[in-house]
Design a protein around this motif. Sequence first.
Motif, PDB file in Angstrom:
ATOM      1  N   ILE A  32     118.715 -27.400 -63.040  1.00  0.00           N
ATOM      2  CA  ILE A  32     119.494 -27.186 -61.816  1.00  0.00           C
ATOM      3  C   ILE A  32     118.597 -27.324 -60.591  1.00  0.00           C
ATOM      4  N   LEU A  33     117.399 -26.770 -60.657  1.00  0.00           N
ATOM      5  CA  LEU A  33     116.453 -26.875 -59.545  1.00  0.00           C
ATOM      6  C   LEU A  33     116.001 -28.313 -59.340  1.00  0.00           C
ATOM      7  N   ALA A  34     115.785 -29.041 -60.447  1.00  0.00           N
ATOM      8  CA  ALA A  34     115.377 -30.444 -60.338  1.00  0.00           C
ATOM      9  C   ALA A  34     116.476 -31.262 -59.664  1.00  0.00           C
ATOM     10  N   ALA A  35     117.721 -30.996 -60.049  1.00  0.00           N
ATOM     11  CA  ALA A  35     118.850 -31.703 -59.433  1.00  0.00           C
ATOM     12  C   ALA A  35     118.939 -31.375 -57.947  1.00  0.00           C
ATOM     13  N   ALA A  36     118.755 -30.099 -57.612  1.00  0.00           N
ATOM     14  CA  ALA A  36     118.816 -29.691 -56.208  1.00  0.00           C
ATOM     15  C   ALA A  36     117.725 -30.377 -55.397  1.00  0.00           C
ATOM     16  N   MET A  37     116.520 -30.494 -55.966  1.00  0.00           N
ATOM     17  CA  MET A  37     115.410 -31.118 -55.251  1.00  0.00           C
ATOM     18  C   MET A  37     115.676 -32.592 -54.977  1.00  0.00           C
ATOM     19  N   ILE A  38     116.263 -33.292 -55.954  1.00  0.00           N
ATOM     20  CA  ILE A  38     116.564 -34.711 -55.766  1.00  0.00           C
ATOM     21  C   ILE A  38     117.516 -34.916 -54.598  1.00  0.00           C
ATOM     22  N   PHE A  39     118.511 -34.047 -54.484  1.00  0.00           N
ATOM     23  CA  PHE A  39     119.468 -34.172 -53.384  1.00  0.00           C
ATOM     24  C   PHE A  39     118.854 -33.728 -52.058  1.00  0.00           C
ATOM     25  N   LEU A  40     118.016 -32.706 -52.099  1.00  0.00           N
ATOM     26  CA  LEU A  40     117.437 -32.172 -50.869  1.00  0.00           C
ATOM     27  C   LEU A  40     116.422 -33.122 -50.234  1.00  0.00           C
ATOM     28  N   ILE A  41     115.714 -33.899 -51.067  1.00  0.00           N
ATOM     29  CA  ILE A  41     114.722 -34.823 -50.501  1.00  0.00           C
ATOM     30  C   ILE A  41     115.344 -36.149 -50.089  1.00  0.00           C
ATOM     31  N   SER A  42     116.627 -36.373 -50.445  1.00  0.00           N
ATOM     32  CA  SER A  42     117.238 -37.673 -50.164  1.00  0.00           C
ATOM     33  C   SER A  42     117.258 -38.021 -48.674  1.00  0.00           C
ATOM     34  N   PRO A  43     117.487 -37.075 -47.744  1.00  0.00           N
ATOM     35  CA  PRO A  43     117.417 -37.455 -46.327  1.00  0.00           C
ATOM     36  C   PRO A  43     116.033 -37.954 -45.921  1.00  0.00           C
ATOM     37  N   ALA A  44     114.972 -37.332 -46.462  1.00  0.00           N
ATOM     38  CA  ALA A  44     113.614 -37.775 -46.146  1.00  0.00           C
ATOM     39  C   ALA A  44     113.359 -39.168 -46.714  1.00  0.00           C
ATOM     40  N   VAL A  45     113.840 -39.405 -47.937  1.00  0.00           N
ATOM     41  CA  VAL A  45     113.692 -40.731 -48.545  1.00  0.00           C
ATOM     42  C   VAL A  45     114.471 -41.765 -47.749  1.00  0.00           C
ATOM     43  N   ASP A  46     115.682 -41.396 -47.316  1.00  0.00           N
ATOM     44  CA  ASP A  46     116.501 -42.314 -46.520  1.00  0.00           C
ATOM     45  C   ASP A  46     115.812 -42.673 -45.200  1.00  0.00           C
ATOM     46  N   ALA A  47     115.147 -41.684 -44.603  1.00  0.00           N
ATOM     47  CA  ALA A  47     114.440 -41.945 -43.343  1.00  0.00           C
ATOM     48  C   ALA A  47     113.319 -42.954 -43.556  1.00  0.00           C
ATOM     49  N   THR A  48     112.629 -42.860 -44.693  1.00  0.00           N
ATOM     50  CA  THR A  48     111.538 -43.806 -44.953  1.00  0.00           C
ATOM     51  C   THR A  48     112.070 -45.203 -45.258  1.00  0.00           C
ATOM     52  N   ILE A  49     113.326 -45.297 -45.715  1.00  0.00           N
ATOM     53  CA  ILE A  49     113.927 -46.620 -45.919  1.00  0.00           C
ATOM     54  C   ILE A  49     113.985 -47.359 -44.594  1.00  0.00           C
ATOM     55  N   TYR A  50     114.422 -46.643 -43.560  1.00  0.00           N
ATOM     56  CA  TYR A  50     114.497 -47.246 -42.225  1.00  0.00           C
ATOM     57  C   TYR A  50     113.103 -47.603 -41.724  1.00  0.00           C
TER      58      TYR A  50
END
Length: 301
Positions: free
Chosen positions: A94-112
């Motif tokens: 559950i924590l691993a799943a939460a971390m994947i979703f929580l870091i997605s905005p940071a990953v999305d920012a690096t895409i740009y």
Amino acid sequence: MKGLFSNRSALFQAGVLLYFLLMGLVFSSITGYAMMRISGSIPENIPFYIMQATQFMSNIFVFVLPAAGTAYFCCRNPAKFLCMRKITDVRVLILAAAMIFLISPAVDATIYLNSQMHLPEFMAPVENWMRETEDHATQITEKVLSEDGIFPFIINIIVIGVMAGLTEEFLFRGALLSIIRIKIKNPHIAIWIVAILFSAIHFQFYGFIPRMLSGAVLGYLLYWSNNIWVPAFAHFLNNTVAVVGHKTGIFQNESGSSTLITNDIKTEDLLITGAIAIVGLILSALCAKIMRKICMSPESC
């Protein structure tokens, strides 16, 4: 034969992994070519099912078998080499799943940010080649994910979500990270080296940074839990959400892009995304702290 090379150096074991990897690439290429010949298709217009069947076999030949073969010959306990342990506390997943979703905005920012990178003018031919390679990979992905029907959707979940998520973890966070940790005792350096290699092998240069960051997070999930199933579950979840999001159009913007951030993003939107990313990283760090606490016990995870 089990553990035959267990006492050899990390460099030798890396050579064993590379050998199995190259053999897997050969068999994968032969299998893919045979499937195209049997189906009568051409490389420029490969049918969806042939493409996904080829990808399925490639995941086995290129990721699973090299990892399994290396673990068998380089350790007397292959399961331990690949960190294959039973999950005893579901909270870790559950924590691993939460971390994947929580870091997605940071990953999305690096895409740009990654998309804004440009090479010097004298390297323009290299940059053009990189963009063409990226565009080609994007076209293939869009073609696969855009196939209509429930059955293709299920196939995409199996191949992209389950197979790619699980098999890539066995090769990178399982076999490769175990070998590198023999030579490099600092776990952080080892994790980032594997993350760089993980991103580089995808040959999508303008997605290099976000994929590297995702690879690092998966590496830390293994480091904290000492269990390959934790990053494998997180990787599977990330890929599956991407497939479902593309199918339902949840993550598509007005231009039809399947990414959350586009090259023409407004400055104020980038600032908002940055703020959300920071909050997500803070919450993700909290999840990591809880996970480490849970996994401190040898009986946990």
